[in-house]
Design a protein around this motif. Structure first.
Motif, PDB file in Angstrom:
ATOM      1  N   LYS A 207       1.029  -0.801  -0.083  1.00  0.00           N
ATOM      2  CA  LYS A 207       0.264  -0.279  -0.013  1.00  0.00           C
ATOM      3  C   LYS A 207       0.798   0.645  -0.096  1.00  0.00           C
ATOM      4  O   LYS A 207       1.518   1.490   1.023  1.00  0.00           O
ATOM      5  CB  LYS A 207      -0.755   0.012   1.332  1.00  0.00           C
ATOM      6  CG  LYS A 207      -2.355  -0.950   1.508  1.00  0.00           C
ATOM      7  CD  LYS A 207      -2.821  -0.989   2.301  1.00  0.00           C
ATOM      8  CE  LYS A 207      -3.949  -1.853   2.291  1.00  0.00           C
ATOM      9  NZ  LYS A 207      -4.692  -1.889   3.624  1.00  0.00           N
ATOM     10  N   PHE A 208       0.532   1.808  -0.938  1.00  0.00           N
ATOM     11  CA  PHE A 208       0.888   3.497  -0.948  1.00  0.00           C
ATOM     12  C   PHE A 208       0.222   4.451   0.540  1.00  0.00           C
ATOM     13  O   PHE A 208      -0.723   4.455   0.224  1.00  0.00           O
ATOM     14  CB  PHE A 208       1.118   4.612  -2.430  1.00  0.00           C
ATOM     15  CG  PHE A 208       1.440   2.857  -3.513  1.00  0.00           C
ATOM     16  CD1 PHE A 208       3.542   3.055  -3.161  1.00  0.00           C
ATOM     17  CD2 PHE A 208       1.184   2.462  -4.317  1.00  0.00           C
ATOM     18  CE1 PHE A 208       3.987   1.658  -4.077  1.00  0.00           C
ATOM     19  CE2 PHE A 208       1.869   1.847  -4.987  1.00  0.00           C
ATOM     20  CZ  PHE A 208       3.463   1.188  -4.976  1.00  0.00           C
ATOM     21  N   GLN A 209       1.048   4.750   0.819  1.00  0.00           N
ATOM     22  CA  GLN A 209       0.572   6.488   1.871  1.00  0.00           C
ATOM     23  C   GLN A 209       1.265   7.369   1.641  1.00  0.00           C
ATOM     24  O   GLN A 209       2.405   7.318   1.410  1.00  0.00           O
ATOM     25  CB  GLN A 209       0.889   6.002   2.586  1.00  0.00           C
ATOM     26  CG  GLN A 209       0.252   4.447   3.398  1.00  0.00           C
ATOM     27  CD  GLN A 209      -0.169   3.735   5.400  1.00  0.00           C
ATOM     28  OE1 GLN A 209       0.810   5.090   5.806  1.00  0.00           O
ATOM     29  NE2 GLN A 209      -0.777   2.868   5.378  1.00  0.00           N
ATOM     30  N   LYS A 210       0.329   8.319   0.710  1.00  0.00           N
ATOM     31  CA  LYS A 210       0.648   9.787   1.337  1.00  0.00           C
ATOM     32  C   LYS A 210       0.622  10.719   1.988  1.00  0.00           C
ATOM     33  O   LYS A 210       0.153  11.695   2.169  1.00  0.00           O
ATOM     34  CB  LYS A 210       0.184  10.605   0.174  1.00  0.00           C
ATOM     35  CG  LYS A 210      -0.181   9.800  -1.455  1.00  0.00           C
ATOM     36  CD  LYS A 210      -0.533  10.562  -2.990  1.00  0.00           C
ATOM     37  CE  LYS A 210      -0.793   9.947  -3.879  1.00  0.00           C
ATOM     38  NZ  LYS A 210      -1.346  10.086  -5.169  1.00  0.00           N
ATOM     39  N   ALA A 229       2.054   5.062  -7.113  1.00  0.00           N
ATOM     40  CA  ALA A 229       0.511   5.093  -6.507  1.00  0.00           C
ATOM     41  C   ALA A 229      -0.018   5.832  -7.655  1.00  0.00           C
ATOM     42  O   ALA A 229      -0.782   5.470  -7.414  1.00  0.00           O
ATOM     43  CB  ALA A 229       0.507   5.780  -4.893  1.00  0.00           C
ATOM     44  N   GLU A 230       0.479   7.437  -8.173  1.00  0.00           N
ATOM     45  CA  GLU A 230      -0.408   7.986  -8.947  1.00  0.00           C
ATOM     46  C   GLU A 230      -0.762   7.111 -10.067  1.00  0.00           C
ATOM     47  O   GLU A 230      -2.224   7.418 -11.191  1.00  0.00           O
ATOM     48  CB  GLU A 230       0.403   9.189  -9.598  1.00  0.00           C
ATOM     49  CG  GLU A 230       0.231  10.040  -8.316  1.00  0.00           C
ATOM     50  CD  GLU A 230       0.973  11.271  -8.354  1.00  0.00           C
ATOM     51  OE1 GLU A 230       1.744  11.321 -10.036  1.00  0.00           O
ATOM     52  OE2 GLU A 230       0.805  12.198  -7.663  1.00  0.00           O
ATOM     53  N   GLY A 233      -2.549   3.105  -8.463  1.00  0.00           N
ATOM     54  CA  GLY A 233      -3.491   2.958  -7.200  1.00  0.00           C
ATOM     55  C   GLY A 233      -2.840   2.827  -5.799  1.00  0.00           C
ATOM     56  O   GLY A 233      -1.623   3.114  -5.898  1.00  0.00           O
ATOM     57  N   PRO A 234      -3.819   3.034  -5.326  1.00  0.00           N
ATOM     58  CA  PRO A 234      -3.014   3.034  -3.348  1.00  0.00           C
ATOM     59  C   PRO A 234      -2.351   1.520  -3.457  1.00  0.00           C
ATOM     60  O   PRO A 234      -1.343   1.304  -2.502  1.00  0.00           O
ATOM     61  CB  PRO A 234      -3.917   3.539  -2.792  1.00  0.00           C
ATOM     62  CG  PRO A 234      -5.081   3.382  -3.481  1.00  0.00           C
ATOM     63  CD  PRO A 234      -5.380   3.437  -5.329  1.00  0.00           C
ATOM     64  N   VAL A 235      -2.880   0.550  -3.692  1.00  0.00           N
ATOM     65  CA  VAL A 235      -2.808  -0.830  -3.604  1.00  0.00           C
ATOM     66  C   VAL A 235      -1.956  -1.526  -4.810  1.00  0.00           C
ATOM     67  O   VAL A 235      -2.235  -1.153  -5.825  1.00  0.00           O
ATOM     68  CB  VAL A 235      -3.341  -1.845  -3.192  1.00  0.00           C
ATOM     69  CG1 VAL A 235      -3.188  -3.140  -2.972  1.00  0.00           C
ATOM     70  CG2 VAL A 235      -4.250  -1.030  -2.243  1.00  0.00           C
ATOM     71  N   GLU A 236      -0.902  -1.739  -4.988  1.00  0.00           N
ATOM     72  CA  GLU A 236       0.175  -2.547  -5.848  1.00  0.00           C
ATOM     73  C   GLU A 236       1.059  -3.508  -5.414  1.00  0.00           C
ATOM     74  O   GLU A 236       0.995  -4.501  -4.785  1.00  0.00           O
ATOM     75  CB  GLU A 236       1.355  -2.094  -5.902  1.00  0.00           C
ATOM     76  CG  GLU A 236       2.203  -2.347  -7.332  1.00  0.00           C
ATOM     77  CD  GLU A 236       4.124  -1.404  -7.323  1.00  0.00           C
ATOM     78  OE1 GLU A 236       4.660  -2.085  -8.116  1.00  0.00           O
ATOM     79  OE2 GLU A 236       3.825  -1.547  -6.293  1.00  0.00           O
TER      80      GLU A 236
END
Length: 270
Positions: A207-210, A229-230, A233-236
């Motif tokens: 998960k990507f957290q900004k 992430a862009e 999406g928020p999950v890879e």
């Protein structure tokens, strides 16, 4: 009224219903009520005192209790006998045996491929490790004297693997001089070959957290991660594998019956 032995005089019954009694010598009580006289026996004499059991009776009682305890414990300890295995024709099956006797010379071949079912024996690219004349059941050979051998190498990742493709490892053990390729009729023998296949890579979610610093208003995340992430999406979902892989040879020569092999040895029977 006369009685045997000595007499105790009775008090006469009165008109208001009083009751008088008399104890006579023969152990009886006479009760008078009005004009009626009843005779009641006293409590029976105490039974004679029993003699203590002899030694033989005590020994028999102890032995009987020991036998009962043994019978119950053996009933619970006794496991159900495994059913006799037989084929559809009714012939009893013989226990399985190890096809490789102790001290058999064996050849090891390890292939890495993107295909779950490996058939690329004639291609040298998938061959990762090849070791000949291993002694089955030898625990003193190898560089460290423990029967272990090590091999290091690099795996070339293709675009398919980079795009979350699967990667499999194929391990073959054959008797010395044989080859695992079924197409080589002169060198292949089914009862001289054992193999296993496992998927080498695994998948996990990232998960990507900004998150941003509340004081500076800037994020500590890597700009490349922010860009991914862009884009994704928020999950890879990413593919990964452990850099160390251990191959164990089961050194067991027990004559197991079908259904009686304990895990994890049951996974090694063919």
């Amino acid at each position: 009224m006369a009685a045997q032995g000595s007499e105790v005089p009775l008090r006469p019954a009165t008109a208001n219903g009083e009751v008088s009694s008399e104890v006579v010598a023969d152990g009886q009580v006479q009760v008078s009520e009005g004009n009626r006289v009843e005779t009641q026996p006293l409590q029976q004499q105490q039974p004679q005192q029993q003699h203590p059991p002899n030694a033989w009776q005590v020994i028999k009682g102890v032995l009987f209790r020991i036998f009962i305890i043994w019978l119950i414990s053996s009933w619970f300890r006794r496991g159900s006998a495994p059913p006799e295995q037989s084929d559809p024709t009714g012939i009893a099956r013989q226990p399985s045996r190890n096809l490789f006797p102790k001290d058999t010379l064996m050849d090891l071949r390890v292939y890495i491929s993107e295909n779950e079912h490996f058939t690329e024996f004639n291609d040298s690219a998938p061959l990762f490790w090849e070791h000949f004349d291993l002694v089955y059941g030898d625990w003193t050979s190898g560089e460290s004297g423990t029967g272990c051998y090590e091999h290091y190498g690099e795996i070339q990742t293709t675009e398919n693997i980079k795009s979350n493709g699967s990667m499999y490892i194929h391990i073959y053990f054959t008797k010395s001089g044989y080859h695992p390729d079924p197409m080589r009729k002169a060198q292949y023998r089914r009862l001289a070959t054992v193999s296993t296949t496992r998927m080498l890579n695994k998948y996990k979610r990232r998960k990507f957290q900004k998150t941003k610093n509340l004081l500076t208003g800037q994020t500590d995340a890597d700009p490349e991660i922010i860009k991914r992430a862009e884009d994704y999406g928020p999950v890879e979902i990413i593919s990964h594998w452990h850099p160390n892989l251990t191959v164990h040879i089961v050194d067991d020569h027990t004559a197991w019956s079908m259904g009686a092999v304990p895990p994890p040895l049951d996974q090694c029977l063919g």
